[in-house]
Write an enzyme that holds these catalytic residues in place. Sequence first.
Site, PDB file in Angstrom:
ATOM      1  N   GLY A  81      13.526  27.674 -38.939  1.00  0.00           N
ATOM      2  CA  GLY A  81      14.575  28.701 -38.897  1.00  0.00           C
ATOM      3  C   GLY A  81      13.965  30.073 -38.627  1.00  0.00           C
ATOM      4  N   ILE A  82      14.775  31.110 -38.873  1.00  0.00           N
ATOM      5  CA  ILE A  82      14.326  32.482 -38.613  1.00  0.00           C
ATOM      6  C   ILE A  82      13.897  33.115 -39.932  1.00  0.00           C
ATOM      7  CG2 ILE A  82      15.065  34.740 -37.708  1.00  0.00           C
ATOM      8  CD1 ILE A  82      17.523  33.223 -36.530  1.00  0.00           C
ATOM      9  N   GLY A  83      12.900  33.981 -39.901  1.00  0.00           N
ATOM     10  CA  GLY A  83      12.643  34.800 -41.086  1.00  0.00           C
ATOM     11  C   GLY A  83      11.257  34.636 -41.675  1.00  0.00           C
ATOM     12  N   ALA A  84      11.090  35.251 -42.848  1.00  0.00           N
ATOM     13  CA  ALA A  84       9.771  35.342 -43.466  1.00  0.00           C
ATOM     14  C   ALA A  84       9.246  33.966 -43.893  1.00  0.00           C
ATOM     15  CB  ALA A  84       9.843  36.274 -44.669  1.00  0.00           C
ATOM     16  N   ILE A  85      10.141  33.082 -44.348  1.00  0.00           N
ATOM     17  CA  ILE A  85       9.651  31.791 -44.856  1.00  0.00           C
ATOM     18  C   ILE A  85       9.101  30.920 -43.732  1.00  0.00           C
ATOM     19  CG2 ILE A  85      10.373  29.637 -46.005  1.00  0.00           C
ATOM     20  CD1 ILE A  85      11.898  31.435 -47.991  1.00  0.00           C
ATOM     21  N   GLU A  90      15.887  24.631 -32.851  1.00  0.00           N
ATOM     22  CA  GLU A  90      16.963  25.474 -32.337  1.00  0.00           C
ATOM     23  C   GLU A  90      16.375  26.709 -31.631  1.00  0.00           C
ATOM     24  OE1 GLU A  90      20.117  25.962 -35.144  1.00  0.00           O
ATOM     25  OE2 GLU A  90      19.961  28.139 -34.921  1.00  0.00           O
ATOM     26  N   GLY A 138      22.317  26.065 -37.263  1.00  0.00           N
ATOM     27  CA  GLY A 138      21.927  24.672 -37.001  1.00  0.00           C
ATOM     28  C   GLY A 138      21.387  23.961 -38.219  1.00  0.00           C
TER      29      GLY A 138
HETATM   30  N1  COA Z   1      22.795  36.169 -55.025  1.00  0.00           N
HETATM   31  C1  COA Z   1      22.827  37.485 -54.679  1.00  0.00           C
HETATM   32  N2  COA Z   1      22.069  38.003 -53.694  1.00  0.00           N
HETATM   33  C2  COA Z   1      21.279  37.180 -53.022  1.00  0.00           C
HETATM   34  C3  COA Z   1      21.199  35.806 -53.311  1.00  0.00           C
HETATM   35  C4  COA Z   1      21.980  35.319 -54.369  1.00  0.00           C
HETATM   36  N3  COA Z   1      21.964  34.026 -54.719  1.00  0.00           N
HETATM   37  N4  COA Z   1      20.323  35.232 -52.487  1.00  0.00           N
HETATM   38  C5  COA Z   1      19.842  36.205 -51.682  1.00  0.00           C
HETATM   39  N5  COA Z   1      20.431  37.367 -52.004  1.00  0.00           N
HETATM   40  C6  COA Z   1      20.170  38.662 -51.369  1.00  0.00           C
HETATM   41  C7  COA Z   1      18.683  38.951 -51.305  1.00  0.00           C
HETATM   42  O1  COA Z   1      18.231  39.597 -52.485  1.00  0.00           O
HETATM   43  C8  COA Z   1      18.596  39.824 -50.074  1.00  0.00           C
HETATM   44  O2  COA Z   1      19.024  41.130 -50.407  1.00  0.00           O
HETATM   45  P1  COA Z   1      18.088  42.401 -50.043  1.00  0.00           P
HETATM   46  O3  COA Z   1      17.985  42.342 -48.542  1.00  0.00           O
HETATM   47  O4  COA Z   1      18.901  43.537 -50.555  1.00  0.00           O
HETATM   48  O5  COA Z   1      16.804  42.151 -50.729  1.00  0.00           O
HETATM   49  C9  COA Z   1      19.652  39.255 -49.156  1.00  0.00           C
HETATM   50  O6  COA Z   1      20.575  38.554 -50.001  1.00  0.00           O
HETATM   51  C10 COA Z   1      19.105  38.288 -48.124  1.00  0.00           C
HETATM   52  O7  COA Z   1      18.368  37.272 -48.752  1.00  0.00           O
HETATM   53  P2  COA Z   1      17.076  36.658 -48.052  1.00  0.00           P
HETATM   54  O8  COA Z   1      16.643  35.501 -48.816  1.00  0.00           O
HETATM   55  O9  COA Z   1      16.086  37.738 -47.757  1.00  0.00           O
HETATM   56  O10 COA Z   1      17.699  36.204 -46.663  1.00  0.00           O
HETATM   57  P3  COA Z   1      16.977  35.751 -45.351  1.00  0.00           P
HETATM   58  O11 COA Z   1      17.024  36.855 -44.390  1.00  0.00           O
HETATM   59  O12 COA Z   1      15.648  35.111 -45.637  1.00  0.00           O
HETATM   60  O13 COA Z   1      17.986  34.635 -44.837  1.00  0.00           O
HETATM   61  C11 COA Z   1      19.501  32.818 -45.108  1.00  0.00           C
HETATM   62  C12 COA Z   1      18.235  33.496 -45.632  1.00  0.00           C
HETATM   63  C13 COA Z   1      19.738  31.591 -45.955  1.00  0.00           C
HETATM   64  C14 COA Z   1      20.676  33.760 -45.209  1.00  0.00           C
HETATM   65  C15 COA Z   1      19.261  32.429 -43.615  1.00  0.00           C
HETATM   66  O14 COA Z   1      18.178  31.576 -43.509  1.00  0.00           O
HETATM   67  C16 COA Z   1      20.494  31.729 -43.021  1.00  0.00           C
HETATM   68  O15 COA Z   1      21.410  32.385 -42.586  1.00  0.00           O
HETATM   69  N6  COA Z   1      20.517  30.381 -43.025  1.00  0.00           N
HETATM   70  C17 COA Z   1      21.650  29.620 -42.505  1.00  0.00           C
HETATM   71  C18 COA Z   1      21.494  29.222 -41.074  1.00  0.00           C
HETATM   72  C19 COA Z   1      20.286  28.373 -40.831  1.00  0.00           C
HETATM   73  O16 COA Z   1      19.720  27.777 -41.705  1.00  0.00           O
HETATM   74  N7  COA Z   1      19.877  28.278 -39.601  1.00  0.00           N
HETATM   75  C20 COA Z   1      18.728  27.471 -39.289  1.00  0.00           C
HETATM   76  C21 COA Z   1      18.438  27.304 -37.910  1.00  0.00           C
HETATM   77  S1  COA Z   1      17.814  28.835 -37.180  1.00  0.00           S
END
Ligand code: COA
Length: 434
Positions: free
Chosen positions: A218-222, A241, A339
């Site tokens: 996926g996208i992002g730091a992880i 994807e 995805g």
């Molecule tokens: N309750 C409240 N706030 C929450 C939370 C929770 N359970 N979980 C995360 N947050 C907050 C975080 O603290 C962060 O806030 P900040 O920016 O103010 O610090 C914000 O929400 C984003 O969380 P983060 O974990 O940094 O998000 P991310 O950018 O790593 O994205 C997903 C994580 C899950 C949103 C992202 O991977 C996604 O949209 N996934 C669905 C689609 C997918 O999986 N696609 C895969 C193929 S590309």
Amino acid sequence: MITLNNWRNHYRDRLVSAEQALSSVKSGDRVVIGHACGEPSALVEALVARAPELSDVEIVHMVAMGPAKYTQPGMEKSFRHNAFFVGASTRKAVEEKRGDYTPCFFSEVPRLFKNKVLPVDVVLLQVTPPDKDGFCSYGVSVDYTMSAAQEARIVIAQMNSFLPRTGGAKIALDEFSYIVENDEPLIELKPPQVGEVEKKIGENVASLIPDGATMQLGIGAIPDAVLLFLKEKRDLGIHSEMFSDGVVFLAEAGVITNRKKTINPGKFTATFLMGTRKLYDFVDNNPDVELYPVDYVNDPYIIGQHEKMMSINSALQVDLMGQVNAEMIGIKQFSGIGGQVDFVRGASRSCGGKSIIALPSTAAGGKISRIACELDLGSAVSTSRNDIHYVVTEYGIAELRGKSLRERARALIAVSHPEFREILIAEAKNRGVF
Ligand code: COA
């Protein structure tokens, strides 16, 4: 049909300014915009400039990486944004009801267009200049952009020589109603900051990846953190994807060879790309990189035919049954399903496959546990408890497939943040889980 002899005439006939091309949009039209970093910025600007003359134009888009001016206050009468994924530039508009979110697995978006569930009037896309036979590359976005182009009444192409020429799907010049020449740097996605928590998660995830595996990231730091810990692996492959800059380093280091892939061996397979110029230069005219439509790349049946298919995605919250919320914070639509389920399902079908949901154990500076007794009221289940396989945090790996609800709760609490474990155990007992 274009032939080698006549495509230059066709090109000349269709060449117009952005203003001329966008004057073909009528009030009430549904306009689909090319996805993510493939957004044709000059065409979108020209559409927004027509706001005073237009009403009720629906703008369908997945991740909008540009400024999305059509969602700004004051634009409501002219444009209504319909998002398949909510991103940074559209989140506020959706929250404030100036835009909508439509749930749909990414793999199924092209079918919404093809089956006329959402008939497409106009598509705005970005392509490379034509090759010697009059074919253009979609560059960094094939995904749903290709099916929208096949279905639209009017196809407007921004021809941009900054766009990398990628292999796989291509489009003939005779499919364009209008061609607009506009060279401009692509939208870029800067690499995320990878902190200590992400690094620990990356190390845990990497321990699940065998040599010869094919990966979706996926996208992002992880995902970027996972890549840091794959340097010692051998013969990894990409069927994803999307991919970003992190993959380039592992390709150049000889770790990603794509040699062991069951389908499209030797190729990096994706449906869109997001990154910096480093990524775009890597994929430009690279015979090993192929982009195909999302109804192929994200089809769980295609994904599942790869041996050792690893899907790696993130989440906002996981409950003690293993239900994953990857898209909502309470009642607010934060992102979208994308995805995730396509790849979770595909990896489950794969011989030796693993689907991995990786997330930090806490959010909001450590105040909220992301491993929760139940999902927040109003939020959605993105990946169901029946599909879940591995959940990974910085505290370890919980393997949930084939585990009872009682076993799942214990495994998930074991990877939650230590400060929340006692309360999670007490809540689980209260609910009769143990
Ligand atoms: N309750 C409240 N706030 C929450 C939370 C929770 N359970 N979980 C995360 N947050 C907050 C975080 O603290 C962060 O806030 P900040 O920016 O103010 O610090 C914000 O929400 C984003 O969380 P983060 O974990 O940094 O998000 P991310 O950018 O790593 O994205 C997903 C994580 C899950 C949103 C992202 O991977 C996604 O949209 N996934 C669905 C689609 C997918 O999986 N696609 C895969 C193929 S590309």
